[in-house]
Enzyme design. Sequence first.
Site, PDB file in Angstrom:
ATOM      1  N   HIS A  96       0.706  -1.186   0.175  1.00  0.00           N
ATOM      2  CA  HIS A  96      -0.261  -0.327   0.378  1.00  0.00           C
ATOM      3  C   HIS A  96       1.200   1.441  -0.332  1.00  0.00           C
ATOM      4  CE1 HIS A  96      -3.291  -2.393   0.697  1.00  0.00           C
ATOM      5  NE2 HIS A  96      -2.901  -3.056   2.060  1.00  0.00           N
ATOM      6  N   SER A 189      -6.347  -5.300  -5.418  1.00  0.00           N
ATOM      7  CA  SER A 189      -6.908  -5.974  -4.861  1.00  0.00           C
ATOM      8  C   SER A 189      -7.189  -6.095  -3.535  1.00  0.00           C
ATOM      9  CB  SER A 189      -5.177  -6.534  -4.347  1.00  0.00           C
ATOM     10  OG  SER A 189      -4.208  -6.412  -5.119  1.00  0.00           O
ATOM     11  N   LEU A 190      -7.918  -7.754  -3.243  1.00  0.00           N
ATOM     12  CA  LEU A 190      -9.311  -6.869  -1.991  1.00  0.00           C
ATOM     13  C   LEU A 190      -8.843  -8.060  -0.815  1.00  0.00           C
ATOM     14  CD1 LEU A 190     -10.841  -9.816  -1.789  1.00  0.00           C
ATOM     15  CD2 LEU A 190     -11.592  -8.827  -4.054  1.00  0.00           C
ATOM     16  N   GLY A 191      -8.599  -7.967   0.342  1.00  0.00           N
ATOM     17  CA  GLY A 191      -9.256  -8.449   1.450  1.00  0.00           C
ATOM     18  C   GLY A 191      -9.810  -8.453   2.888  1.00  0.00           C
ATOM     19  N   GLY A 202     -10.854  -4.196   3.215  1.00  0.00           N
ATOM     20  CA  GLY A 202     -11.346  -4.327   2.059  1.00  0.00           C
ATOM     21  C   GLY A 202     -10.500  -4.439   0.753  1.00  0.00           C
ATOM     22  N   ILE A 203     -10.704  -3.073  -0.052  1.00  0.00           N
ATOM     23  CA  ILE A 203      -9.815  -2.974  -1.222  1.00  0.00           C
ATOM     24  C   ILE A 203      -8.758  -2.135  -1.798  1.00  0.00           C
ATOM     25  CG2 ILE A 203     -11.859  -3.692  -2.091  1.00  0.00           C
ATOM     26  CD1 ILE A 203     -12.941  -1.460  -3.590  1.00  0.00           C
ATOM     27  N   ALA A 204      -8.093  -2.333  -2.531  1.00  0.00           N
ATOM     28  CA  ALA A 204      -6.979  -1.055  -2.656  1.00  0.00           C
ATOM     29  C   ALA A 204      -7.129  -1.541  -4.558  1.00  0.00           C
ATOM     30  CB  ALA A 204      -5.518  -1.710  -2.363  1.00  0.00           C
ATOM     31  N   CYS A 220       0.188 -10.679  -3.484  1.00  0.00           N
ATOM     32  CA  CYS A 220      -0.637 -11.619  -2.996  1.00  0.00           C
ATOM     33  C   CYS A 220      -0.442 -13.055  -3.524  1.00  0.00           C
ATOM     34  CB  CYS A 220      -2.515 -11.457  -4.639  1.00  0.00           C
ATOM     35  SG  CYS A 220      -2.594 -10.098  -4.147  1.00  0.00           S
TER      36      CYS A 220
END
Length: 285
Positions: A96, A189-191, A202-204, A220
């Site tokens: 991030h 991406s999400l987690g 959440g999401i990026a 990932c």
Amino acid sequence: MPNTMQALHTRPLNENLITKSLTAADYVATLDAMLSRTLERISLKKEQGLRTPDELWIVDHNDVYTLGQAGKEEHILQRTNTPIIKTDRGGQVTWHGHGQLVMYWLFDLDSISWSVRNMVSHAEQAIEDVVNDCLKSTASTDTNHISARARRDAPGVYLYADMATETDSAPTSDEIEVDNTIMIGKIASLGFKIKHGFSYHGIAINLDCDLSAFNAINPCGYAGMQMLRLADFVNMNQATNIQPNNLPLTDDKKTLTYEQFTQQLIDNIAQRHAGDIPLRELAPK
């Protein structure tokens, strides 16, 4: 010295959903705040029966690598000066930083009748909607054959090129999928983490970030995964330039701002949260 977090700027979207914004955010402090707020909401619901508004956190992080619950140290290929933080979200390792839009979904899933699978699909389809709208609005011959799609076998959103429009020569069968497209890389991406029916993390989405940060990891957990950013496919400008009423970009105004993209994605997620945008059929395998 303990990590501290700035005050979040709060804006209500409706009685059941608010946004909170934070810039130059420290990851550990933000994670602590997310978890604290989630535990507080769980307690209020269990002990007092209160439904608190769901929250969408819009975050610009300082540079950080994060290892999810499935993260493996071997997916960190190079050690740099960027912090590496182990976290409780799903997924593996990611980066991030500035130029990447991060949105944390602090949702009470039971109150909106979403399963975890529903939430993941809504997240992916919201990103698909907005990225595809931005790609179309450029009306560029370089991007009009590009589309954003999710995959069943690997969470996130990817960009695909339509080979039928890109070239007159027939591509070989090992280059493409049956629908005549080829994946060129991953743009989002999400987690998530679920605790007592409440989500966080959440999401990026990579907008205009420096993609070289991904060279130090297997994003990932996928060796050789090509990471993409929207700025390489549309004209982007970080200057605040939101058009009145958030109108779509016109043919004579093809520069997309960071704020425009963010607002379009907020609006799409808010409509899904309210039940106004249904889920489409899941992506093919």
